[in-house]
Design a protein around this motif. Structure first.
Motif, mmCIF file in Angstrom:
data_model
loop_
_atom_site.group_PDB
_atom_site.id
_atom_site.type_symbol
_atom_site.label_atom_id
_atom_site.label_comp_id
_atom_site.label_asym_id
_atom_site.label_seq_id
_atom_site.Cartn_x
_atom_site.Cartn_y
_atom_site.Cartn_z
ATOM 1 N N GLY A 137 66.185 26.830 93.392
ATOM 2 C CA GLY A 137 65.699 28.207 93.295
ATOM 3 C C GLY A 137 66.370 29.110 94.317
ATOM 4 N N GLY A 138 66.829 28.535 95.418
ATOM 5 C CA GLY A 138 67.414 29.353 96.482
ATOM 6 C C GLY A 138 68.924 29.203 96.611
ATOM 7 N N HIS A 139 69.509 28.156 96.017
ATOM 8 C CA HIS A 139 70.934 27.880 96.233
ATOM 9 C C HIS A 139 71.634 27.404 94.972
ATOM 10 C CE1 HIS A 139 69.137 27.619 100.224
ATOM 11 N NE2 HIS A 139 70.300 28.057 100.667
ATOM 12 N N ALA A 162 71.032 29.869 90.553
ATOM 13 C CA ALA A 162 70.772 29.579 89.136
ATOM 14 C C ALA A 162 69.264 29.549 88.857
ATOM 15 C CB ALA A 162 71.424 28.257 88.740
ATOM 16 N N GLY A 163 68.501 28.892 89.733
ATOM 17 C CA GLY A 163 67.051 28.801 89.531
ATOM 18 C C GLY A 163 66.393 30.172 89.582
ATOM 19 N N GLU A 164 66.907 30.999 90.489
ATOM 20 C CA GLU A 164 66.379 32.364 90.621
ATOM 21 C C GLU A 164 66.625 33.141 89.324
ATOM 22 O OE1 GLU A 164 68.366 34.036 93.965
ATOM 23 O OE2 GLU A 164 67.191 35.893 93.961
ATOM 24 N N TYR A 177 55.367 32.537 86.747
ATOM 25 C CA TYR A 177 56.229 32.026 87.821
ATOM 26 C C TYR A 177 55.882 30.584 88.149
ATOM 27 C CZ TYR A 177 58.442 31.436 92.280
ATOM 28 O OH TYR A 177 59.204 30.940 93.291
ATOM 29 N N PRO A 178 56.815 29.728 88.497
ATOM 30 C CA PRO A 178 58.267 29.870 88.351
ATOM 31 C C PRO A 178 58.648 29.397 86.938
ATOM 32 C CG PRO A 178 57.765 27.827 89.517
ATOM 33 C CD PRO A 178 56.446 28.436 89.096
ATOM 34 N N GLY A 179 59.358 30.225 86.231
ATOM 35 C CA GLY A 179 59.475 30.018 84.786
ATOM 36 C C GLY A 179 60.629 29.154 84.313
ATOM 37 N N GLY A 180 61.397 28.556 85.231
ATOM 38 C CA GLY A 180 62.584 27.796 84.816
ATOM 39 C C GLY A 180 62.291 26.747 83.749
ATOM 40 N N ALA A 181 61.323 25.882 84.024
ATOM 41 C CA ALA A 181 61.015 24.798 83.093
ATOM 42 C C ALA A 181 60.426 25.360 81.791
ATOM 43 C CB ALA A 181 60.049 23.815 83.744
ATOM 44 N N ALA A 182 59.598 26.411 81.902
ATOM 45 C CA ALA A 182 58.987 27.010 80.702
ATOM 46 C C ALA A 182 60.060 27.690 79.848
ATOM 47 C CB ALA A 182 57.915 28.019 81.114
ATOM 48 N N GLY A 270 68.404 20.943 88.248
ATOM 49 C CA GLY A 270 68.917 19.637 87.822
ATOM 50 C C GLY A 270 67.930 18.879 86.943
ATOM 51 N N ALA A 271 66.681 19.350 86.891
ATOM 52 C CA ALA A 271 65.691 18.725 85.997
ATOM 53 C C ALA A 271 65.913 19.169 84.547
ATOM 54 C CB ALA A 271 64.277 19.103 86.446
ATOM 55 N N ASN A 272 66.768 20.162 84.333
ATOM 56 C CA ASN A 272 66.990 20.715 82.984
ATOM 57 C C ASN A 272 67.749 19.713 82.093
ATOM 58 O OD1 ASN A 272 68.611 22.306 80.893
ATOM 59 N ND2 ASN A 272 67.181 23.836 81.659
ATOM 60 N N THR A 299 63.209 18.562 92.072
ATOM 61 C CA THR A 299 62.476 19.648 92.730
ATOM 62 C C THR A 299 62.054 19.172 94.127
ATOM 63 O OG1 THR A 299 60.584 18.873 91.482
ATOM 64 C CG2 THR A 299 61.693 20.800 90.627
ATOM 65 N N ASP A 300 61.496 20.092 94.904
ATOM 66 C CA ASP A 300 61.185 19.779 96.299
ATOM 67 C C ASP A 300 60.236 18.578 96.398
ATOM 68 O OD1 ASP A 300 62.781 21.824 96.989
ATOM 69 O OD2 ASP A 300 61.182 23.215 97.529
ATOM 70 N N ASN A 301 60.490 17.736 97.370
ATOM 71 C CA ASN A 301 59.669 16.531 97.543
ATOM 72 C C ASN A 301 59.826 15.991 98.958
ATOM 73 O OD1 ASN A 301 61.758 14.091 97.504
ATOM 74 N ND2 ASN A 301 62.486 15.640 96.071
HETATM 75 O O1 KG4 Z 1 64.758 22.660 94.324
HETATM 76 P P1 KG4 Z 1 63.564 23.459 93.974
HETATM 77 O O2 KG4 Z 1 62.261 22.743 93.684
HETATM 78 O O3 KG4 Z 1 63.203 24.488 95.071
HETATM 79 C C1 KG4 Z 1 64.140 25.124 95.876
HETATM 80 O O4 KG4 Z 1 64.528 24.528 96.926
HETATM 81 O O5 KG4 Z 1 64.540 26.229 95.481
HETATM 82 O O6 KG4 Z 1 63.978 24.342 92.700
HETATM 83 C C2 KG4 Z 1 63.081 25.183 92.045
HETATM 84 C C3 KG4 Z 1 63.820 25.909 90.930
HETATM 85 C C4 KG4 Z 1 62.996 27.032 90.321
HETATM 86 O O7 KG4 Z 1 63.820 28.168 90.232
HETATM 87 C C5 KG4 Z 1 62.622 26.484 88.947
HETATM 88 O O8 KG4 Z 1 62.402 27.497 87.988
HETATM 89 C C6 KG4 Z 1 63.840 25.649 88.621
HETATM 90 O O9 KG4 Z 1 64.135 25.015 89.859
HETATM 91 N N1 KG4 Z 1 63.577 24.649 87.571
HETATM 92 C C7 KG4 Z 1 64.212 24.626 86.378
HETATM 93 C C8 KG4 Z 1 63.684 23.535 85.651
HETATM 94 N N2 KG4 Z 1 62.750 22.918 86.429
HETATM 95 C C9 KG4 Z 1 62.700 23.613 87.605
HETATM 96 N N3 KG4 Z 1 65.173 25.431 85.869
HETATM 97 C C10 KG4 Z 1 65.626 25.149 84.636
HETATM 98 N N4 KG4 Z 1 65.174 24.142 83.876
HETATM 99 C C11 KG4 Z 1 64.212 23.307 84.335
HETATM 100 N N5 KG4 Z 1 63.771 22.289 83.561
#
Ligand code: KG4
Ligand code: ZN
Length: 333
Positions: A137-139, A162-164, A177-182, A270-272, A299-301
């Motif tokens: 989401g940030g990089h 890209a996540g943003e 929010y956060p709508g990436g997965a949706a 990367g979960a996409n 995602t963050d863990n």
């Molecule tokens: O790495 P992360 O958990 O947090 C940061 O360090 O930023 O990444 C979160 C980002 C969010 O922008 C979220 O919408 C995106 O990852 N994200 C996805 C998917 N799952 C999470 N973007 C696209 N497709 C997905 N399946």
């Protein structure tokens, strides 16, 4: 060597226990997303306060899951940056206090190093050196990883990550929010070719990215239209294809330039699943092998922080008690 890892850089409170011999013993995560959703984004002050509430119970649970007494913990790793400074300070203060109380060393970990090395938590992990695409989401960065702590950023986003871009476009499509997965789920019902978005920076040499124009393109595409489910899905599909094509092409170039044979994909985007499929194809064409952490470690863990902490403590690192957190922190410095 057994290490407890603490992650509080944004809106997830996460704790894990990693053992150098046995691997990951436990991991716990509390997501604050429901709390921030009402505001359409992360509210830093609320995030910090919630980390304070959640950390100690999560540490107790992670230790119990790992069947680890605190005496068996050899060190404490925490995310020292980059991220929201208040949130980071909660984790740093907490970790340093634990270290003091338990008489163990504490190490501050770079959050992106955690993402980069997360595939090492999996079966058949990559050997060094490898090329990594970090998309969170940030990089958004392409990084050459020669070994632990030996990172060269080859290219990064000049504007939005890209996540943003996923999150901002998801918002335009009316997703929470956060709508990436949706957005990715919505795109599955979309038709390819209904909306064709620009592929930013592909016409130029180099490994830089730019994603801020895509949300504007989505806004223009949506203007004056009746937003029924099909149109929203078609826009989601077109947007996702543009992001994935851009990432895939830059990975193809980076593999070629570096001659690396291993590609790691890390960070939330990367979960996409579509991105994963596409990058598998890129790797095949470049005679390379691609490695992904399982989606929950994209995602963050806390697991990735415990792992890197273990590697760094094994390498003999010991950070001074006065070490603190950094909101901004370039990888490799
Ligand atoms: O790495 P992360 O958990 O947090 C940061 O360090 O930023 O990444 C979160 C980002 C969010 O922008 C979220 O919408 C995106 O990852 N994200 C996805 C998917 N799952 C999470 N973007 C696209 N497709 C997905 N399946
Ligand atoms: Zn992250």
């Amino acid at each position: 060597m057994r290490v407890i890892g603490i992650e509080t850089s944004c809106d997830e409170t996460a704790v894990a226990v990693y053992d150098a011999q046995a691997g990951l013993l436990s991991h716990r995560l509390y997501s604050q997303i429901a709390m921030h959703q009402a505001y359409g984004g992360v509210v830093p002050e609320l995030a910090s306060r919630d980390h304070v509430r959640r950390l100690l119970p999560l540490v107790r649970e992670a230790l119990a899951d790992a069947a680890s007494a605190r005496e068996s913990i050899d060190g404490i790793a925490y995310t020292a940056g980059p991220g929201l400074i208040g949130a980071l300070l909660v984790g740093a203060g907490f970790a340093r206090s634990l270290a003091y109380a338990w008489g163990k060393p504490a190490v501050g970990i770079h959050h992106l190093e955690g993402h980069l090395l997360a595939p090492l938590l999996e079966q058949n992990p990559p050997d060094y050196p490898f090329l990594a695409l970090l998309v969170s989401g940030g990089h958004t960065q392409l990084v050459d990883v020669a070994g632990l702590g030996r990172y060269t950023v080859l290219g990064e986003s000049l504007d939005d990550a890209a996540g943003e871009a996923f999150d901002k476009t998801a918002k335009l499509l009316g997703l929470p929010y956060p709508g990436g997965a949706a957005l990715a789920r919505l795109a599955e019902n979309g038709r390819s070719g209904q909306f064709v978005f620009p592929r930013p920076m592909l016409d130029r040499d180099g490994l830089e990215f730019s994603f801020s124009g895509l949300k504007t393109a989505a806004l223009v595409a949506l203007r004056g239209r009746v937003l029924d489910d099909q149109v929203r899905a078609d826009v989601a599909r077109g947007f996702q294809e543009a992001v994935i094509e851009t990432l895939a092409e830059k990975c193809r170039r980076a593999l070629k330039v570096t001659g690396r044979r291993r590609l790691v994909v890390a960070g939330g985007v990367g979960a996409n699943l579509r991105l994963r499929e596409r990058l598998e194809g890129v790797a095949r064409e470049g005679n390379a092998h691609v490695y992904f952490p399982r989606p929950e470690f994209c995602t963050d863990n806390g697991a990735m922080i415990a792992l890197v902490g273990c590697l760094r403590l094994q390498a003999g690192e010991n950070h001074p008690e006065t070490a603190t957190a950094r909101a901004t922190w370039d990888l490799g410095h």
